[in-house]
Design an enzyme around this catalytic site. Structure first.
Site, PDB file in Angstrom:
ATOM      1  N   GLY A  11       0.871  -1.326  -0.142  1.00 47.84           N
ATOM      2  CA  GLY A  11      -0.098   0.004  -0.001  1.00 47.84           C
ATOM      3  C   GLY A  11       0.981   1.229   0.086  1.00 47.84           C
ATOM      4  N   CYS A  12       2.077   1.255   0.225  1.00 46.52           N
ATOM      5  CA  CYS A  12       2.949   2.216   0.363  1.00 46.52           C
ATOM      6  C   CYS A  12       2.915   2.790  -1.146  1.00 46.52           C
ATOM      7  CB  CYS A  12       4.476   2.055   0.795  1.00 46.52           C
ATOM      8  SG  CYS A  12       5.443   3.498   0.379  1.00 46.52           S
TER       9      CYS A  12
END
Length: 141
Positions: A11-12
């Protein structure tokens, strides 16, 4: 081209762009969650070969931003122990390919190592979110 094991925080946004750049450059990327690896000092240390201890850390990690962890005040053994307990402290991504390991995404170093297709603007290594969690909206990371 190379097969790269890419340890990230899913998700980064920056890790997502970095993986895209690697894939666009013809590399195969195997993405793994950095938090789920069960790191030990022995498995983690090779990613930081030749790098000063203070540069091993993810400066956006909540414990660093709060002052609970001060990278400049840590010796290697203490830093590795803390990172094994709290993988969010680890500078991301960790990458390995062909027996070599690297922490962080310095485009020049990655290009010299495995080759990259040029992009119009550099990809940031720091989390653009102020809370350091660097997740994609709606993913709940």
């Amino acid at each position: 081209m190379a097969m790269i094991v890419f340890y990230e925080k899913p998700g980064c946004m920056n890790n997502t762009r970095q993986k895209q750049l690697l894939a666009q450059s013809g590399h195969d990327v195997v993405a793994l969650d950095i938090r789920a690896q069960g790191w030990s000092p022995e498995t983690l240390r090779p990613f930081f070969h030749g790098v000063p201890v203070a540069e091993w850390f993810n400066r956006a990690a909540p414990r660093i931003k709060s002052g609970a962890v001060v990278p400049e005040a840590m010796a290697a053994a203490e830093a590795l122990a803390e990172m094994c307990l709290d993988p969010l402290l680890i500078r991301r991504p960790l990458m390995e390919s062909g027996g070599r390991r690297m922490a962080g995404f310095d485009e020049e170093a990655v290009n010299a190592w495995i080759g990259l297709t040029p992009v119009s603007e550099p990809i940031s290594e720091t989390c653009p979110r102020s809370d350091g969690m660097c997740s994609v909206p709606g993913r709940g990371n």
